[in-house]
Design a protein around this motif. Structure first.
Motif, PDB file in Angstrom:
ATOM      1  N   ASP A  38     -15.693 -10.503 -14.466  1.00  0.00           N
ATOM      2  CA  ASP A  38     -14.980  -9.158 -14.279  1.00  0.00           C
ATOM      3  C   ASP A  38     -15.192  -8.136 -15.489  1.00  0.00           C
ATOM      4  O   ASP A  38     -14.678  -8.349 -16.438  1.00  0.00           O
ATOM      5  CB  ASP A  38     -13.330  -9.447 -13.939  1.00  0.00           C
ATOM      6  CG  ASP A  38     -12.447  -7.977 -13.402  1.00  0.00           C
ATOM      7  OD1 ASP A  38     -13.269  -7.005 -13.588  1.00  0.00           O
ATOM      8  OD2 ASP A  38     -11.484  -8.230 -12.568  1.00  0.00           O
ATOM      9  N   LEU A  39     -16.098  -7.243 -15.345  1.00  0.00           N
ATOM     10  CA  LEU A  39     -16.349  -6.233 -16.335  1.00  0.00           C
ATOM     11  C   LEU A  39     -15.489  -5.182 -16.581  1.00  0.00           C
ATOM     12  O   LEU A  39     -15.350  -4.254 -17.407  1.00  0.00           O
ATOM     13  CB  LEU A  39     -17.621  -5.690 -16.426  1.00  0.00           C
ATOM     14  CG  LEU A  39     -18.743  -6.846 -16.390  1.00  0.00           C
ATOM     15  CD1 LEU A  39     -20.252  -6.368 -15.760  1.00  0.00           C
ATOM     16  CD2 LEU A  39     -18.933  -7.495 -17.654  1.00  0.00           C
ATOM     17  N   SER A  40     -14.404  -5.077 -15.737  1.00  0.00           N
ATOM     18  CA  SER A  40     -13.388  -3.791 -15.595  1.00  0.00           C
ATOM     19  C   SER A  40     -12.264  -4.145 -16.652  1.00  0.00           C
ATOM     20  O   SER A  40     -12.022  -5.238 -16.812  1.00  0.00           O
ATOM     21  CB  SER A  40     -12.701  -3.546 -14.137  1.00  0.00           C
ATOM     22  OG  SER A  40     -11.929  -4.841 -13.990  1.00  0.00           O
ATOM     23  N   PRO A  41     -12.089  -2.911 -17.259  1.00  0.00           N
ATOM     24  CA  PRO A  41     -11.042  -3.275 -18.487  1.00  0.00           C
ATOM     25  C   PRO A  41      -9.517  -3.982 -17.797  1.00  0.00           C
ATOM     26  O   PRO A  41      -9.358  -3.141 -16.640  1.00  0.00           O
ATOM     27  CB  PRO A  41     -10.775  -1.987 -19.155  1.00  0.00           C
ATOM     28  CG  PRO A  41     -11.425  -1.160 -18.118  1.00  0.00           C
ATOM     29  CD  PRO A  41     -12.309  -1.560 -17.187  1.00  0.00           C
ATOM     30  N   PRO A  42      -8.920  -4.700 -18.309  1.00  0.00           N
ATOM     31  CA  PRO A  42      -7.575  -5.181 -17.638  1.00  0.00           C
ATOM     32  C   PRO A  42      -6.527  -4.307 -17.905  1.00  0.00           C
ATOM     33  O   PRO A  42      -6.602  -3.358 -18.741  1.00  0.00           O
ATOM     34  CB  PRO A  42      -7.579  -6.312 -18.797  1.00  0.00           C
ATOM     35  CG  PRO A  42      -7.920  -6.198 -19.836  1.00  0.00           C
ATOM     36  CD  PRO A  42      -9.155  -5.518 -19.599  1.00  0.00           C
ATOM     37  N   ARG A  43      -5.568  -4.261 -17.275  1.00  0.00           N
ATOM     38  CA  ARG A  43      -4.348  -3.489 -17.349  1.00  0.00           C
ATOM     39  C   ARG A  43      -3.776  -3.405 -18.375  1.00  0.00           C
ATOM     40  O   ARG A  43      -3.688  -4.898 -18.907  1.00  0.00           O
ATOM     41  CB  ARG A  43      -3.482  -3.843 -15.979  1.00  0.00           C
ATOM     42  CG  ARG A  43      -2.170  -3.274 -16.238  1.00  0.00           C
ATOM     43  CD  ARG A  43      -1.875  -1.798 -15.164  1.00  0.00           C
ATOM     44  NE  ARG A  43      -2.327  -1.992 -13.979  1.00  0.00           N
ATOM     45  CZ  ARG A  43      -2.845  -0.796 -13.819  1.00  0.00           C
ATOM     46  NH1 ARG A  43      -3.282   0.039 -14.395  1.00  0.00           N
ATOM     47  NH2 ARG A  43      -3.603  -0.670 -12.454  1.00  0.00           N
ATOM     48  N   HIS A 214      -5.300  -9.735 -14.131  1.00  0.00           N
ATOM     49  CA  HIS A 214      -6.068  -8.825 -14.826  1.00  0.00           C
ATOM     50  C   HIS A 214      -5.832  -7.275 -14.202  1.00  0.00           C
ATOM     51  O   HIS A 214      -5.728  -6.445 -15.183  1.00  0.00           O
ATOM     52  CB  HIS A 214      -7.650  -9.090 -14.446  1.00  0.00           C
ATOM     53  CG  HIS A 214      -8.538  -8.196 -14.862  1.00  0.00           C
ATOM     54  ND1 HIS A 214      -9.231  -8.540 -16.186  1.00  0.00           N
ATOM     55  CD2 HIS A 214      -9.272  -7.116 -14.314  1.00  0.00           C
ATOM     56  CE1 HIS A 214     -10.118  -7.374 -16.264  1.00  0.00           C
ATOM     57  NE2 HIS A 214      -9.944  -6.398 -14.930  1.00  0.00           N
ATOM     58  N   ARG A 215      -5.130  -7.193 -12.913  1.00  0.00           N
ATOM     59  CA  ARG A 215      -4.979  -5.787 -12.541  1.00  0.00           C
ATOM     60  C   ARG A 215      -3.393  -5.589 -12.800  1.00  0.00           C
ATOM     61  O   ARG A 215      -3.098  -4.235 -12.384  1.00  0.00           O
ATOM     62  CB  ARG A 215      -5.231  -5.896 -10.924  1.00  0.00           C
ATOM     63  CG  ARG A 215      -6.540  -6.179 -10.689  1.00  0.00           C
ATOM     64  CD  ARG A 215      -7.128  -6.156  -9.272  1.00  0.00           C
ATOM     65  NE  ARG A 215      -8.343  -6.414  -8.927  1.00  0.00           N
ATOM     66  CZ  ARG A 215      -9.013  -6.330  -7.905  1.00  0.00           C
ATOM     67  NH1 ARG A 215      -8.289  -5.831  -6.796  1.00  0.00           N
ATOM     68  NH2 ARG A 215     -10.181  -6.715  -7.474  1.00  0.00           N
ATOM     69  N   GLY A 216      -2.775  -6.301 -13.274  1.00  0.00           N
ATOM     70  CA  GLY A 216      -1.197  -6.004 -13.476  1.00  0.00           C
ATOM     71  C   GLY A 216      -0.361  -6.262 -12.199  1.00  0.00           C
ATOM     72  O   GLY A 216       0.661  -5.861 -12.122  1.00  0.00           O
TER      73      GLY A 216
ATOM     74  N   ALA B 280     -13.526   2.073  -7.833  1.00  0.00           N
ATOM     75  CA  ALA B 280     -13.847   2.701  -8.941  1.00  0.00           C
ATOM     76  C   ALA B 280     -13.120   2.045 -10.359  1.00  0.00           C
ATOM     77  O   ALA B 280     -13.554   2.005 -11.238  1.00  0.00           O
ATOM     78  CB  ALA B 280     -13.546   3.982  -9.153  1.00  0.00           C
ATOM     79  N   ARG B 281     -11.950   1.767 -10.099  1.00  0.00           N
ATOM     80  CA  ARG B 281     -11.317   1.224 -11.351  1.00  0.00           C
ATOM     81  C   ARG B 281     -11.687  -0.428 -11.332  1.00  0.00           C
ATOM     82  O   ARG B 281     -11.911  -0.771 -12.545  1.00  0.00           O
ATOM     83  CB  ARG B 281      -9.761   1.197 -10.870  1.00  0.00           C
ATOM     84  CG  ARG B 281      -8.830   0.424 -12.071  1.00  0.00           C
ATOM     85  CD  ARG B 281      -8.951   1.219 -13.251  1.00  0.00           C
ATOM     86  NE  ARG B 281      -8.126   0.640 -14.234  1.00  0.00           N
ATOM     87  CZ  ARG B 281      -8.485  -0.511 -14.931  1.00  0.00           C
ATOM     88  NH1 ARG B 281      -9.693  -1.105 -14.856  1.00  0.00           N
ATOM     89  NH2 ARG B 281      -7.588  -0.954 -16.064  1.00  0.00           N
ATOM     90  N   ARG B 332      -3.034  -4.441  -4.529  1.00  0.00           N
ATOM     91  CA  ARG B 332      -4.390  -4.968  -5.200  1.00  0.00           C
ATOM     92  C   ARG B 332      -4.722  -3.954  -6.384  1.00  0.00           C
ATOM     93  O   ARG B 332      -5.901  -3.870  -6.883  1.00  0.00           O
ATOM     94  CB  ARG B 332      -5.229  -5.006  -4.089  1.00  0.00           C
ATOM     95  CG  ARG B 332      -4.911  -5.775  -2.940  1.00  0.00           C
ATOM     96  CD  ARG B 332      -6.045  -5.781  -1.793  1.00  0.00           C
ATOM     97  NE  ARG B 332      -7.316  -6.585  -2.367  1.00  0.00           N
ATOM     98  CZ  ARG B 332      -7.540  -7.740  -2.236  1.00  0.00           C
ATOM     99  NH1 ARG B 332      -6.709  -8.576  -1.975  1.00  0.00           N
ATOM    100  NH2 ARG B 332      -8.571  -8.384  -2.532  1.00  0.00           N
ATOM    101  N   GLY B 333      -3.644  -3.230  -6.775  1.00  0.00           N
ATOM    102  CA  GLY B 333      -3.954  -2.368  -8.127  1.00  0.00           C
ATOM    103  C   GLY B 333      -3.098  -2.316  -9.173  1.00  0.00           C
ATOM    104  O   GLY B 333      -3.695  -1.796 -10.411  1.00  0.00           O
ATOM    105  N   GLY B 334      -1.995  -2.712  -8.967  1.00  0.00           N
ATOM    106  CA  GLY B 334      -1.089  -3.093  -9.790  1.00  0.00           C
ATOM    107  C   GLY B 334      -0.158  -1.741 -10.365  1.00  0.00           C
ATOM    108  O   GLY B 334       0.486  -1.566 -11.456  1.00  0.00           O
ATOM    109  N   LEU B 335      -0.053  -0.908  -9.435  1.00  0.00           N
ATOM    110  CA  LEU B 335       0.579   0.593 -10.082  1.00  0.00           C
ATOM    111  C   LEU B 335       1.917   0.617  -9.352  1.00  0.00           C
ATOM    112  O   LEU B 335       2.512   1.949  -9.011  1.00  0.00           O
ATOM    113  CB  LEU B 335      -0.249   1.649  -9.620  1.00  0.00           C
ATOM    114  CG  LEU B 335      -1.471   1.777 -10.322  1.00  0.00           C
ATOM    115  CD1 LEU B 335      -2.261   3.040  -9.955  1.00  0.00           C
ATOM    116  CD2 LEU B 335      -1.049   1.886 -11.849  1.00  0.00           C
TER     117      LEU B 335
END
Lengths: 219, 435
Positions: A38-43, A214-216, B280-281, B332-335
């Motif tokens: 997973d190359l996305s920056p973590p929360r 990873h996404r919080g 995108a995120r 699925r996004g954490g917000l």
């Protein structure tokens, strides 16, 4: 060689070999597949991958508040037969002696009568699971032949063990041989069907835990 | 080149003129490519307990067993067992699992496009923690390759392939923005050669929801940010993500990132759109091939940050409100917490829905279902779950932070003759900026 010797000897050895090699093959076949990083920056503030995995492994031991009512029967019944099976396998003195023979590990056993009572409850619980599987439209639709095989090969050792312990229906030696053969069948089937969830649940929950922590998100 | 089926026939559409055998082969080739370690472990771990049915709005609303989430993966599972699993050679040799047929793939279309919003609520209840939504998304890749997606989504796909947007060609963007700017009395910069922030939109914001666009502009202008929209990359709702069109998903992802890099922007601001956030995120780096050179941030996250650090001050509304959690942004996004902090800054007394936050029910329109007109009756049944929960709160405001959810809920309310309309969190902030 009589039936008991066959069960204790070649049958069980063959079954253990299939169990170990088959499970290893299946697990390796999964874990050696390509891994997408997973190359996305973590929360910001997200826990590390291991902590995220552990969170979901532990968190999914019991349904979230929102789902408790709808899943109560299946959850409680699953706990009854899972805990029951564990107490039977690891609590009955003859089982401990058998495991000691295989591994050298030993621990104090539970009173036999207690384990027999647990076995009776476990069998009832397994029957309840089967009835639900057949009666509930969702589980009936989802079930394949392998699911029924998994059920049968889990229930048979419990039933045959109870018969052997109570000396009902045949000579003790014959009942014991059938009990051991039913365990051999369970071990042979283990790598091929859903019984592997006993190992896979850690990886399955862990992967989701890693993805979402990873996404919080506490998934 | 496509045919829409009549009501009496199974609800599926076809694109292209490939033979049935070629469609099945294309689907199978794609399915097999999807099985990395996480997909495989999730395919393998299911115990067929059916608990996921209890989490799925389509099952809860209809009681139909076939809407059980993991059942929607049945053909994908068969493809896995035959082609990718550890015992696949044995399975094929003994004929233990049949290969999917064209008729099965056609029937399957309804299960993975019409009755799955990829909301992921099922993952929460699954004792094995299986991410079914992600597997459905991967299965859609094969369906797209087979030319077996709902025609309405295929139409949008064709538009996006041509325009990089489902709403409008890039060359029309300056005119659309100029009109929205005039209508709402706010400056909306377009195609600036240099900016710090590339601001993107959801398709509806270029049509009936231009107020959201104006709201974003009003806030960004107030903050003095050097921002622009850009005709080379402006539509963040990645239809490739929903449809299973990987080439398009990559192209749309690149158009946003490359445009941001071209103008020297360090941030891409996403609109109030759920799937834009997912695409995108969390997925953009995968399609970009490396870590993104820009920060991608959702509108809710942005509002939360600028309110928290004192750059943006808002007036308190001081009424009760309930909040619909968009799946891709929250579950699925954490917000989850970010949206609630913005609501608190607006002085709302928050009355939570019975199912809220990570476990909130989907609006019923995610994953492209809102655009799939033949799914409307099913969507309407799902809407009733949300309506009942909103009514039970008795709150005066019904707020959300996703334009697609808003459209779904607006359509639901209209059909149900329900006079509660969802409000945009962004628009509420813009309407209550402190002087």
């Amino acid at each position: 060689m009589d039936l008991l010797d066959f069960a204790r000897g070649p049958a069980l050895q063959f079954a253990l070999a299939v169990f170990v090699l088959g499970s290893t093959w299946r697990l390796a076949g999964i874990l050696l597949l390509p891994r997408m990083r997973d190359l996305s920056p973590p929360r910001a503030g997200a826990p590390g991958a291991l902590a995220g995995a552990l969170g979901t492994i532990v968190g999914h031991l019991w349904p979230r508040r929102e789902f408790v009512r709808a899943t109560l029967f299946a959850t409680v019944n699953s706990y009854v037969f899972h805990v029951g099976l564990a107490l039977i396998v690891f609590g009955l003195v003859p089982h401990i002696l058998f495991i000691e023979g295989l591994t050298g590990l030993s621990w104090p056993g539970l009173p036999s009568n207690l384990v027999y009572a647990v076995a009776a409850i476990t069998l009832v619980s397994l029957l309840a699971a089967l009835v639900r599987r057949v009666v509930h439209p969702v589980t009936r639709l989802l079930s394949h032949a392998g699911d029924y095989v998994s059920w049968a090969l889990t229930a048979l050792p419990v039933a045959s063990g109870l018969l052997a312990a109570s000396h009902l229906g045949a000579r003790y030696e014959t009942l014991l041989a059938l009990h051991i053969l039913s365990i051999a069948a369970f071990l042979v089937w283990f790598p091929f069907g859903k019984l592997m969830h006993a190992v896979l649940f850690v990886f399955s929950r862990g992967a989701t835990g890693m993805r979402f922590s990873h996404r919080g998100v506490r998934a | 080149m496509s045919s829409t089926t009549a009501a009496a026939r199974p609800p599926y559409d076809k694109q292209g003129d490939a033979s049935d055998a070629a469609r099945v082969a294309a689907a199978m080739r794609s399915f097999v490519r999807e099985f990395g370690v996480t997909a495989a472990v999730h395919m393998e771990a299911c115990v067929r307990c059916g608990m996921c049915a209890e989490a799925c709005h389509f099952h809860v609303a209809t009681g139909e067993a076939r809407y059980t989430p993991v059942y929607k993966l049945e053909l994908f599972r068969r493809a896995y067992l035959r082609e990718a699993a550890a015992f696949a050679p044995l399975v094929r040799a003994l004929g233990l699992v049949k290969a999917p047929t064209i008729a099965e793939l056609e029937r399957w279309q309804e299960l993975i496009y019409d009755s799955c919003t990829m909301c992921g609520r099922c993952t929460l209840v699954c004792p094995m923690g299986i991410d079914i939504a992600e597997l459905v998304k991967e299965a859609r890749h094969g369906m797209f390759k087979a030319g077996l997606i709902p025609e309405r989504l295929a139409l949008m796909d064709r538009a996006a392939r041509q325009w990089n947007s489902t709403a409008t060609p890039g060359e029309d963007l300056p005119d659309i923005l100029a009109e929205a700017a005039g209508q709402h009395g706010v400056a909306i910069p377009c195609d600036l050669p240099q900016a710090d922030m590339l601001v993107t939109a959801a398709p509806a914001e270029l049509g009936e929801h231009t107020k959201a666009l104006a709201a974003a502009a009003k806030i960004l202008n107030r903050l003095g940010i050097r921002w622009t929209m850009h005709s080379e990359g402006f539509d963040a709702s990645n239809i490739g993500f929903n449809n299973g069109d990987m080439e398009l998903q990559e192209r749309l992802t690149r158009s946003l990132v490359d445009t941001a890099v071209k103008i020297g922007a360090h941030t891409v601001l996403l609109p109030e759109c759920g799937h834009a956030y997912g695409a995108a995120r969390w997925e953009a780096a995968k399609w970009y091939g490396r870590e993104l050179p820009v920060r991608v941030i959702h509108m809710t996250e942005f509002l939360d940050e600028v309110i928290a650090d004192g750059r943006l001050r808002v007036n308190r509304i001081g009424a009760s409100a309930t909040f619909h959690d968009p799946c891709q942004i929250v579950r699925r996004g954490g917000l989850e917490a970010a949206a609630r902090r913005v609501l608190a800054a607006l002085g709302f007394e928050l009355v939570e829905l019975q199912d809220h936050g990570v476990a909130g029910y989907c609006c019923g329109g995610g994953g492209g279902v809102v655009s799939n007109q033949r799914a409307a009756p099913l969507r309407q049944k799902v809407f009733e779950i949300k309506r009942a929960q909103v009514e039970a709160t008795g709150a005066r405001h019904f707020v959300t932070s996703c334009g697609q959810c808003r459209i779904t809920l607006e359509q639901g309310a209209q059909r149900a003759k329900w006079n509660v309309l969802p409000e945009s969190l962004l628009e509420l902030v813009a309407d209550h900026l402190a002087d």
